[in-house]
Design a protein around this motif. Structure first.
Motif, PDB file in Angstrom:
ATOM      1  N   SER A   8      -7.855 -39.599 -22.535  1.00 25.48           N
ATOM      2  CA  SER A   8      -9.230 -40.046 -22.799  1.00 25.48           C
ATOM      3  C   SER A   8      -9.961 -40.480 -21.537  1.00 25.48           C
ATOM      4  N   ASP A   9      -9.210 -40.794 -20.469  1.00 23.98           N
ATOM      5  CA  ASP A   9      -9.821 -41.234 -19.210  1.00 23.98           C
ATOM      6  C   ASP A   9      -9.909 -40.110 -18.177  1.00 23.98           C
ATOM      7  N   MET A  10      -9.513 -38.894 -18.536  1.00 24.08           N
ATOM      8  CA  MET A  10      -9.529 -37.796 -17.588  1.00 24.08           C
ATOM      9  C   MET A  10     -10.891 -37.112 -17.587  1.00 24.08           C
ATOM     10  N   THR A  11     -11.194 -36.430 -16.491  1.00 24.76           N
ATOM     11  CA  THR A  11     -12.497 -35.801 -16.334  1.00 24.76           C
ATOM     12  C   THR A  11     -12.559 -34.481 -17.101  1.00 24.76           C
ATOM     13  N   PRO A  12     -13.765 -33.980 -17.381  1.00 26.00           N
ATOM     14  CA  PRO A  12     -13.882 -32.671 -18.027  1.00 26.00           C
ATOM     15  C   PRO A  12     -13.158 -31.569 -17.257  1.00 26.00           C
ATOM     16  N   GLU A  13     -13.213 -31.626 -15.924  1.00 26.51           N
ATOM     17  CA  GLU A  13     -12.529 -30.635 -15.104  1.00 26.51           C
ATOM     18  C   GLU A  13     -11.015 -30.693 -15.317  1.00 26.51           C
ATOM     19  N   ALA A  17      -8.289 -27.908 -17.270  1.00 22.62           N
ATOM     20  CA  ALA A  17      -7.021 -27.431 -16.713  1.00 22.62           C
ATOM     21  C   ALA A  17      -5.875 -27.674 -17.692  1.00 22.62           C
ATOM     22  N   ILE A  18      -5.882 -28.808 -18.350  1.00 21.43           N
ATOM     23  CA  ILE A  18      -4.838 -29.126 -19.331  1.00 21.43           C
ATOM     24  C   ILE A  18      -4.842 -28.121 -20.474  1.00 21.43           C
ATOM     25  N   GLN A  19      -6.024 -27.705 -20.896  1.00 14.64           N
ATOM     26  CA  GLN A  19      -6.169 -26.886 -22.096  1.00 14.64           C
ATOM     27  C   GLN A  19      -6.293 -25.387 -21.821  1.00 14.64           C
ATOM     28  N   PHE A  29      -4.570 -25.376  -8.288  1.00 13.22           N
ATOM     29  CA  PHE A  29      -4.613 -25.879  -6.915  1.00 13.22           C
ATOM     30  C   PHE A  29      -5.454 -27.151  -6.870  1.00 13.22           C
ATOM     31  N   GLY A  30      -4.967 -28.159  -6.143  1.00  9.13           N
ATOM     32  CA  GLY A  30      -5.745 -29.383  -6.021  1.00  9.13           C
ATOM     33  C   GLY A  30      -5.294 -30.219  -4.845  1.00  9.13           C
ATOM     34  N   ALA A  31      -6.245 -30.910  -4.227  1.00  6.57           N
ATOM     35  CA  ALA A  31      -5.960 -31.782  -3.096  1.00  6.57           C
ATOM     36  C   ALA A  31      -5.266 -33.049  -3.570  1.00  6.57           C
ATOM     37  N   PRO A  32      -4.728 -33.862  -2.636  1.00  8.06           N
ATOM     38  CA  PRO A  32      -4.153 -35.146  -3.031  1.00  8.06           C
ATOM     39  C   PRO A  32      -5.178 -35.977  -3.802  1.00  8.06           C
ATOM     40  N   GLY A  33      -4.744 -36.541  -4.918  1.00  2.00           N
ATOM     41  CA  GLY A  33      -5.634 -37.381  -5.698  1.00  2.00           C
ATOM     42  C   GLY A  33      -6.446 -36.658  -6.736  1.00  2.00           C
ATOM     43  N   SER A  34      -6.276 -35.336  -6.851  1.00  2.00           N
ATOM     44  CA  SER A  34      -7.058 -34.582  -7.834  1.00  2.00           C
ATOM     45  C   SER A  34      -6.440 -34.627  -9.223  1.00  2.00           C
ATOM     46  N   GLY A  35      -5.242 -35.197  -9.351  1.00  2.38           N
ATOM     47  CA  GLY A  35      -4.646 -35.385 -10.662  1.00  2.38           C
ATOM     48  C   GLY A  35      -3.700 -34.287 -11.101  1.00  2.38           C
ATOM     49  N   LYS A  36      -3.096 -33.571 -10.153  1.00  4.96           N
ATOM     50  CA  LYS A  36      -2.238 -32.430 -10.523  1.00  4.96           C
ATOM     51  C   LYS A  36      -1.059 -32.860 -11.398  1.00  4.96           C
ATOM     52  N   THR A  37      -0.368 -33.933 -11.009  1.00  4.16           N
ATOM     53  CA  THR A  37       0.789 -34.370 -11.796  1.00  4.16           C
ATOM     54  C   THR A  37       0.346 -34.898 -13.157  1.00  4.16           C
ATOM     55  N   GLN A  38      -0.770 -35.614 -13.181  1.00  2.70           N
ATOM     56  CA  GLN A  38      -1.328 -36.064 -14.458  1.00  2.70           C
ATOM     57  C   GLN A  38      -1.589 -34.874 -15.376  1.00  2.70           C
ATOM     58  N   ILE A  39      -2.241 -33.864 -14.818  1.00  4.76           N
ATOM     59  CA  ILE A  39      -2.576 -32.665 -15.585  1.00  4.76           C
ATOM     60  C   ILE A  39      -1.316 -31.978 -16.095  1.00  4.76           C
ATOM     61  N   LEU A  40      -0.305 -31.900 -15.229  1.00 11.53           N
ATOM     62  CA  LEU A  40       0.914 -31.198 -15.601  1.00 11.53           C
ATOM     63  C   LEU A  40       1.577 -31.832 -16.834  1.00 11.53           C
ATOM     64  N   LEU A  41       1.668 -33.156 -16.849  1.00  7.98           N
ATOM     65  CA  LEU A  41       2.318 -33.819 -17.981  1.00  7.98           C
ATOM     66  C   LEU A  41       1.487 -33.698 -19.256  1.00  7.98           C
ATOM     67  N   SER A 189      -3.478 -12.634  -9.497  1.00  4.11           N
ATOM     68  CA  SER A 189      -4.271 -12.227  -8.337  1.00  4.11           C
ATOM     69  C   SER A 189      -4.946 -13.406  -7.659  1.00  4.11           C
ATOM     70  N   GLN A 190      -5.121 -14.523  -8.375  1.00  2.00           N
ATOM     71  CA  GLN A 190      -5.782 -15.682  -7.802  1.00  2.00           C
ATOM     72  C   GLN A 190      -5.421 -16.939  -8.589  1.00  2.00           C
ATOM     73  N   CYS A 191      -5.709 -18.103  -7.992  1.00  2.00           N
ATOM     74  CA  CYS A 191      -5.504 -19.359  -8.706  1.00  2.00           C
ATOM     75  C   CYS A 191      -6.416 -19.394  -9.922  1.00  2.00           C
ATOM     76  N   ASN A 192      -5.925 -19.966 -11.000  1.00  2.00           N
ATOM     77  CA  ASN A 192      -6.738 -20.069 -12.205  1.00  2.00           C
ATOM     78  C   ASN A 192      -7.708 -21.237 -12.146  1.00  2.00           C
ATOM     79  N   VAL A 193      -7.296 -22.313 -11.464  1.00  2.00           N
ATOM     80  CA  VAL A 193      -8.139 -23.501 -11.372  1.00  2.00           C
ATOM     81  C   VAL A 193      -7.990 -24.100  -9.984  1.00  2.00           C
TER      82      VAL A 193
END
Length: 414
Positions: A8-13, A17-19, A29-41, A189-193
């Motif tokens: 509920s606290d995550m951004t639309p972006e 990615a989650i869905q 692909f995401g820089a440090p702090g973009s929430g990659k591990t959060q998204i993965l779980l 062929s490319q990153c999805n997000v």
């Protein structure tokens, strides 16, 4: 205490990615702090619910034991099973001993299993036994840049669907994979997000870490992603100690100060020998610490537990994928990094700095400092860094800086 953010606290972006539909493999692909591990779980929970996947039919793979333990510390919040997260090499070893040979290949020089040979053996076996494939409905990978290309060839075989989170700027293991190699092995062929916002690191830390990105375009893009406001006006610190004892005492003092603020603290060193040696030194000064668990040393050291607020002492490599409020990096001396090419030193420091959300401190010995620190010294003139020498009267890190630029115009300094 937990690092996991509710959906509920995550951004639309991040929610997009989650869905992502699981019609094909996905690379995020995401820089440090973009929430990659959060998204993965959260994506793991989403896939299990949407596709009615059982707990036995998915896995989350990581490269290091500490990242495994870090992720495990919050699995219960999403009702994900504890045994679903493991290092990829451990999974390969288990598969190898069950299906190929009870004795794994051995690396005499490292006195450990020859994981490269194990991975190759698993891959060859899978090619010859396609009748057992796929093994899982879904496989998710965090810090994908740390796994080698053979690992992704295996993942493509064993999983109906794979989601990989990665950031090539954080590749600090010599045998990792490039973005192009990962995409090729997964049939993409490319990153999805590409996550375009970094919400973890405050502007001071983002600016500091950007000094270790050589590519000017990537550095500019990275700084444009910073969305976190600078709430705590405390400048990063570069401390020049007169000797090792002085440095250790200063680190202990800094830890006490940050503990009073309630910070989660990491102290990063280049080598394991330093980790255990300086952890002992800090303990002697009354600072209780935790180190990566090693069976031979557990009687003398407390193993890292991400459920506690004790300072964690570890190497830069062990810190990959983790998040702390404060990161302290002592012993930044030439002789401790002399086996590394300058580009690898840059990557280590980039990873170390970007583990922090609020505050960073560098420590070294005057006259023995690593030349890479020359890159950040100009930041002191721009009020983005405090430089302090042993014996100076006041700690300026708590003062309000003058002429501090807002997040929005941090790029003016490029």
């Amino acid at each position: 205490m937990t690092w996991l953010v509710p959906a509920s606290d995550m951004t639309p972006e991040q929610l997009r990615a989650i869905q992502l539909p699981a019609r094909q493999n996905r690379v995020i692909f995401g820089a440090p702090g973009s929430g990659k591990t959060q998204i993965l779980l959260h994506r793991a929970r989403h896939l299990l619910d949407e596709r009615q996947i059982t707990n036995d039919n998915f896995r989350i793979f990581v490269f290091t034991n500490l990242l495994r333990d870090y992720i495990k510390s919050s699995l219960h919040l999403l009702n994900l099973p504890d045994d679903s997260v493991l290092t990829f090499d451990h999974w390969c070893k288990l598969f190898y001993t069950e299906h190929i040979n009870s004795r794994t290949p051995w690396n005499k020089a490292n006195k450990s299993p020859d994981y490269a040979a194990v991975r190759q053996g698993v891959y060859s076996y899978l090619l010859e036994h396609s009748d057992i494939l796929p093994i899982y409905d879904a496989v998710l990978v965090d810090e994908g840049q740390d796994l080698d290309p053979v690992s992704f060839a295996i993942i493509k075989l064993i999983a109906k669907h794979a989601t990989v989170c990665m950031d090539h700027k954080q590749q600090i293991y010599e045998h990792g994979s490039t973005e192009q190699e990962i995409l090729k092995k997964l049939g993409l062929s490319q990153c999805n997000v590409s996550l375009l916002s970094a919400f973890r690191c405050c502007p001071y830390i983002a600016w500091l870490s950007s000094r270790f990105i050589d590519n000017e375009l990537e550095r500019e893009q990275y700084l444009r992603q910073v969305k976190m406001a600078q709430i705590e006006r405390q400048l990063p610190l570069l401390y020049y100690a007169k000797d090792t004892t002085d440095e250790k005492e200063r680190v202990a003092e800094l830890i006490r100060n940050r503990q009073l603020k309630g910070d989660r603290i990491a102290v990063l060193y280049p080598t394991n020998r330093q980790v255990y040696g300086f952890s002992t030194g800090l303990n002697e000064l009354g600072i209780e610490t935790e180190v990566p668990g090693k069976r031979k040393l557990q009687a003398n050291y407390s193993a890292i537990d991400f459920q506690t607020d004790l300072p964690k002492v570890m190497t830069y490599h062990s810190a990959k994928g983790l998040t702390f409020d404060t990161v302290i990096m002592p012993q930044l001396k030439e002789n401790y990094f002399n086996r590394l090419e300058p580009a690898w030193v840059d990557r280590l420091l980039f990873v170390g700095i970007s583990r922090a959300t609020k505050w960073v401190c560098f420590c070294t010995e005057q006259g023995k400092e690593h030349s890479v620190l020359e890159r950040i010294i100009p930041l002191a003139m721009q009020n983005y860094l405090t430089i302090q020498y042993s014996g100076t009267q006041a700690d300026k890190t708590s003062q309000q800086p003058t002429n501090t630029k807002d997040t929005g115009d941090i790029l003016d300094l490029l």
